[in-house]
Design an enzyme around this catalytic site. Sequence first.
Site, PDB file in Angstrom:
ATOM      1  N   ASP A 180       0.614  -1.046  -0.047  1.00  0.00           N
ATOM      2  CA  ASP A 180      -0.078  -0.052   0.055  1.00  0.00           C
ATOM      3  C   ASP A 180       1.004   1.201  -0.066  1.00  0.00           C
ATOM      4  O   ASP A 180       1.837   1.243  -0.934  1.00  0.00           O
ATOM      5  CB  ASP A 180      -0.908   0.025   1.048  1.00  0.00           C
ATOM      6  CG  ASP A 180      -2.153   0.890   1.055  1.00  0.00           C
ATOM      7  OD1 ASP A 180      -3.157   0.652   0.529  1.00  0.00           O
ATOM      8  OD2 ASP A 180      -1.867   1.996   1.393  1.00  0.00           O
ATOM      9  N   TYR A 310      -3.847  10.919   0.407  1.00  0.00           N
ATOM     10  CA  TYR A 310      -4.259  10.618  -0.737  1.00  0.00           C
ATOM     11  C   TYR A 310      -4.333  11.776  -1.932  1.00  0.00           C
ATOM     12  O   TYR A 310      -3.938  11.867  -3.032  1.00  0.00           O
ATOM     13  CB  TYR A 310      -5.694  10.177  -1.012  1.00  0.00           C
ATOM     14  CG  TYR A 310      -5.692   8.456  -0.721  1.00  0.00           C
ATOM     15  CD1 TYR A 310      -5.682   7.522  -1.414  1.00  0.00           C
ATOM     16  CD2 TYR A 310      -5.505   8.103   0.455  1.00  0.00           C
ATOM     17  CE1 TYR A 310      -5.519   6.351  -1.016  1.00  0.00           C
ATOM     18  CE2 TYR A 310      -5.334   6.912   1.066  1.00  0.00           C
ATOM     19  CZ  TYR A 310      -5.745   5.922  -0.063  1.00  0.00           C
ATOM     20  OH  TYR A 310      -5.439   4.513   0.472  1.00  0.00           O
ATOM     21  N   HIS A 364      -4.148  -8.090   0.576  1.00  0.00           N
ATOM     22  CA  HIS A 364      -3.585  -6.698   0.534  1.00  0.00           C
ATOM     23  C   HIS A 364      -2.664  -6.484   1.962  1.00  0.00           C
ATOM     24  O   HIS A 364      -1.812  -5.691   1.827  1.00  0.00           O
ATOM     25  CB  HIS A 364      -4.617  -5.526   0.514  1.00  0.00           C
ATOM     26  CG  HIS A 364      -3.894  -4.081   0.097  1.00  0.00           C
ATOM     27  ND1 HIS A 364      -3.254  -4.193  -0.865  1.00  0.00           N
ATOM     28  CD2 HIS A 364      -4.068  -3.082   1.047  1.00  0.00           C
ATOM     29  CE1 HIS A 364      -2.850  -2.544  -0.956  1.00  0.00           C
ATOM     30  NE2 HIS A 364      -3.372  -2.180   0.202  1.00  0.00           N
TER      31      HIS A 364
END
Length: 395
Positions: A180, A310, A364
């Site tokens: 990630d 983000y 993930h």
Amino acid sequence: MVHLEIERFRFEAQPQALDDLQQRLRRTLWPDEVSAEPWRYGPPVAYMKRFVDYWLDEYEWRTHEARLNSFPQFVARIDEHRIHFIHQVGTGPAPVPLVLTHGWPGSVVEMLKIIPLLTDPGAHGGDPADSFTVIAPSIPGYGFSSRPSHRGTNVFVVADLWAKLMAGLNYSRFGVQGGDWGSWISAATALRHPERIIGLHLNYLSTRFRPAISPGDPPLSAAEEDYLARVAKWADAEGAYIAIQGTKPLTLSYALTDSPTGLAAWHVEKFRSWSDCRLEPDEALTKDEMITDIMLYWLTGTAHSALRFYSESREHPFHLAAGQKIAPPCGIVHLPRELPMPPRSWAERAFNVVHWSNLPRGGHFAAWEQPELLAEDIRTFFRPLRAQGSSREET
């Protein structure tokens, strides 16, 4: 040599903060829902009610707080940031320094199971010669690290912070590993500080990563075209969170900062969608593990600052120039329930790939879901690189 102000750290939640959390959970206002395939529109109300009931009646924060505090934790002042990190010295003849970086919606809690496997392999059925000294920092804006007060704290800034942290800890050369955001930050560290990086190990390569393709490079292969098609399909079905967190994180953060149930639902949906489970996330992560991660966001008030990473990524994208490659040796591992992962040829356009493997299980959250399998792959990748390692320099 870089001099840093470093202090020991431990965390104890204030009783009033825990009381307030309990009251908010008990006052949850529940949405309605329509009959549909379970999880199609997000976590089912019935599941979230069970989750909150468990949180209220069975979960014990103090138990998990004590576990977190059992690891050697520190905070360092680096530039305008206060960086929290675990620093677990390895048990073995020559531990290699290794920076483990978490992602979202995870935290340093993701790393608690894998750290002992890497630092003391001899106590877990491995070879002490494969030991690492693990440094597991919290990204600025996450957990116990400080929240940036102005724009610009992107993956490249964090990469430089990690380099300064390792210099301040007297490690001249070290390895980096992550998934990630941890994969982005690890790659950025290897790009900006290649002479200091022994090796770069990734358990994820972002769907948004695009290597620069020069006129003289091979055209896209069928496998690469298929990968891009899978990415587009995934983005259409699952990528809404990227759009809102990358453009309007503050709007969403009012709800996540005010409602622990809302924060939990936002995280739980990703735990379920991205992990190696069939029906519910509990098959891959326990409720205790999920709640402890959510608690870290809640008790530190970092829902918004974490989401802002983000928008920083959107405003400062990770681009390589035509013909540019990330030089240090790179190992990439695929997990079967990971988000779309590229073929090796795609990765080799940007990385010096010397190790490529596939794990039989996991998604993930590799360090969380399959710590033993991931730890063994990390050991395998770094084994031939250990001669380049760096022991801690004396000051």
